[in-house]
Design an enzyme around this catalytic site. Structure first.
Site, PDB file in Angstrom:
ATOM      1  N   LYS A 182      49.203  19.712  40.518  1.00  0.00           N
ATOM      2  CA  LYS A 182      48.720  18.537  39.586  1.00  0.00           C
ATOM      3  C   LYS A 182      49.853  18.228  39.468  1.00  0.00           C
ATOM      4  O   LYS A 182      51.427  18.728  39.464  1.00  0.00           O
ATOM      5  CB  LYS A 182      48.352  18.893  38.619  1.00  0.00           C
ATOM      6  CG  LYS A 182      47.037  19.390  38.243  1.00  0.00           C
ATOM      7  CD  LYS A 182      46.269  20.500  36.723  1.00  0.00           C
ATOM      8  CE  LYS A 182      45.153  21.286  37.221  1.00  0.00           C
ATOM      9  NZ  LYS A 182      44.120  20.394  37.043  1.00  0.00           N
ATOM     10  N   HIS A 240      46.074  31.159  38.416  1.00  0.00           N
ATOM     11  CA  HIS A 240      46.437  29.261  37.566  1.00  0.00           C
ATOM     12  C   HIS A 240      47.604  29.919  36.553  1.00  0.00           C
ATOM     13  O   HIS A 240      48.712  29.875  36.387  1.00  0.00           O
ATOM     14  CB  HIS A 240      44.882  28.770  37.637  1.00  0.00           C
ATOM     15  CG  HIS A 240      44.338  28.803  38.108  1.00  0.00           C
ATOM     16  ND1 HIS A 240      44.355  28.465  38.994  1.00  0.00           N
ATOM     17  CD2 HIS A 240      42.124  28.706  38.108  1.00  0.00           C
ATOM     18  CE1 HIS A 240      42.748  27.945  39.459  1.00  0.00           C
ATOM     19  NE2 HIS A 240      42.309  27.892  38.721  1.00  0.00           N
ATOM     20  N   LYS A 331      35.996  30.058  28.378  1.00  0.00           N
ATOM     21  CA  LYS A 331      35.180  28.610  27.789  1.00  0.00           C
ATOM     22  C   LYS A 331      34.705  28.696  26.623  1.00  0.00           C
ATOM     23  O   LYS A 331      35.102  29.187  26.028  1.00  0.00           O
ATOM     24  CB  LYS A 331      33.943  29.733  29.151  1.00  0.00           C
ATOM     25  CG  LYS A 331      34.716  28.973  30.634  1.00  0.00           C
ATOM     26  CD  LYS A 331      34.337  28.311  31.339  1.00  0.00           C
ATOM     27  CE  LYS A 331      34.746  29.054  32.832  1.00  0.00           C
ATOM     28  NZ  LYS A 331      35.575  28.022  33.504  1.00  0.00           N
TER      29      LYS A 331
END
Ligand code: NAD
Length: 484
Positions: A182, A240, A331
């Site tokens: 990214k 991550h 989530k």
């Protein structure tokens, strides 16, 4: 501002699993964008290899549809799509059998860069590596790209590393963590190491705490079976969030080179203290806001898997002693938002007295959406009325700061695949890094599994369980709002 595109060397890129979901959503659209930008030389070729019963024409159709669906309209055109499709080949290959291998071997040119993208289930890596060698397709110069999940604990990660090591040297293996591709994440390194401003303050003396948030609105439907085995800790934190933590906490590498950067990241992982159970909050979303519950999504009423986790983590070294790192990911949260926020301490003495609106300086690095950085600074509130302070953001939205080019921030996969072709491993995880991350994760997971810890329910569309708020409140701090 015109982007400077440096073409890569001619290559053959073989995508095993080229008809799969990842190829459709990320790899093929990403390659098209690099092609359209002029980064691929005319001799570049992309060969999909999968077990789908299709021919080259049908694969091109698949690729054309993927480009149409996943590349914005103003970033594609019929002419370049047609030229791109001319570069595509398809071979039906059985990773477990002998079908297709001679045809694949015949296609691959020995005198160009050769890269093999293992976009298939990790259980197939061993057979795949063996067959590549048995058919003389892979040699000591080629590169292999592997996807997450890289194991689901230390033992399986070691086994995977050993399988790859039987056939490839570490310098040939590119383990993808797409967060590292990214643009903002790379910018984090630029901000830290290309400016004199931040580095002198980048330590426990000046940094109060760091928050790393990766919030998603989606549930786990569609990949429930995998997710219920993994949970947020193994699916997100081990890779991550850990990578982001490393980039924030690491010492300056002596050079922006693969092993120099990865050595420093590895030291951070090794310096992590074990996490105390009281510093962990696990959550699971319940039904609400028109969404099914986690249990319904995974089809397991008794699931003890977490769809949310918040942790307080300590990097036990001189630089960070006394600065907690708070990580959270989940989530079905209220917004899709990923960011890192570095909160600085109070000035040692306030000349303006109490209660004049003072707030901490915060550097926010926004990964998605709206990639960019903001630094909150205090100024005097304009106008009469005495010295009242006000916080304002020094804002660097990439889209605005970089003009037209900023609006076209490359997807992580584009960057990473081109790095594979260039032979640059800086933004890929080394085997020992992955193993160290699992070595830290495993005891934490084992501890809650042993006592059959039940995650705390939270509402879909919320910021996560109440206890996650408490994790910060008890330290006299608070999470930043999760906002899009
Ligand atoms: P998928 O199930 O959609 O596709 C699998 C591909 O592998 C297909 O092209 C299929 O033909 C091929 N394949 C399966 N068995 C084969 C065999 N015996 N011989 C030859 N080809 C075979 O999977 P996916 O979602 O594209 O995921 C691929 C890899 O990427 C997995 O390791 C996954 O964990 C990882 N990954 C996927 C995503 C994603 O968003 N889809 C994200 C991160 C990581």
């Amino acid at each position: 501002m015109v982007a400077r595109v440096i073409p890569v060397d001619p290559f053959d890129l073989v995508i095993f699993g080229g008809t799969g979901d990842l190829a459709r959503r990320k790899i093929v659209p990403g390659l098209y964008r690099r092609f359209r930008d002029g980064q691929m030389p005319p001799e570049a070729r992309i060969i999909a290899a999968a077990r789908s019963e299709i021919d080259r024409g049908a694969f091109r159709q698949f690729a054309a549809e993927a480009v149409e669906e996943f590349v914005p309209q103003d970033r594609r055109d019929a002419r370049s799509i047609s030229d791109f499709l001319d570069r595509l080949e398809y071979v039906k290959v059985d990773i477990h059998g002998s079908e297709g291998w001679p045809e694949l071997a015949a296609l691959i040119r020995p005198d160009v860069v050769r890269a093999f993208y293992f976009s298939v289930a990790p259980g197939l890596f061993g057979d795949l590596a063996r067959r590549l060698h048995a058919h003389d397709i892979a040699d000591g110069d080629c590169r292999v790209v592997v996807e997450k999940p890289f194991g689901n604990d230390l033992a399986t990660a070691r086994a995977l590393n050993a399988t790859l090591a039987e056939h490839f040297s570490e310098g040939q293996v590119y383990r993808i963590d797409h967060y590292l591709g990214k643009e903002t994440v790379q910018n984090l390194m630029a901000v830290r190491f290309a400016n004199i401003l931040f580095e002198p303050l980048w330590n426990a003396q000046y940094v109060d705490h760091v928050q790393i948030t990766v919030a998603e609105t989606v549930g786990v439907a569609g990949r429930g079976a995998y997710y219920d085995e993994a949970g947020a800790m193994r699916d997100m934190v081990q890779n991550h969030l850990m990578q982001l933590l490393c980039l924030i906490a690491m010492e300056p590498p002596f050079r922006f080179e693969p092993d120099a950067v990865r050595d420093e990241k590895l030291k951070v992982i090794r310096a992590l203290d074990p996490v105390e159970p009281r510093d962990i909050v696990r959550g699971q979303y319940r039904a609400g806001n028109g969404c099914a519950s986690y249990a319904e999504d995974v089809g397991n009423d008794d699931s003890l898997t977490e769809s949310f986790i918040a942790l307080r983590v300590h990097v036990a070294n001189w630089r960070w002693k006394g600065t907690p790192f708070y990580l959270r990911t989940g989530k079905r949260l209220r917004a899709r938002a990923s960011e890192i926020a570095v909160t600085f301490r109070e000035p040692p003495h306030s000349i303006f007295g109490e209660g004049e609106g003072w707030k901490e300086n915060v550097l926010v690095i926004r990964l998605q959406p709206n990639e960019g950085m903001k630094l909150r600074v205090m100024i005097k509130e304009p106008g009469p009325g005495g010295m009242r302070l006000k916080d304002v953001p020094l804002d660097m939205s990439f889209a605005e700061a970089l003009g037209e080019h900023g609006a076209d921030i490359p997807d992580a996969y584009e960057r990473l695949i081109m790095d594979v072709i260039r032979g640059n491993q800086t933004l890929f995880m080394r085997g020992d890094e992955v193993e160290a991350a699992w070595a830290w994760t495993d005891p934490v997971v084992a501890e809650w599994q042993a006592r059959e810890d039940r995650p705390e329910p939270y509402d879909a569309g919320s910021s996560g369980p109440e206890d996650a708020l408490m994790l910060m409140h008890r330290d006299g701090r608070r999470w930043r709002e999760i906002s899009p």
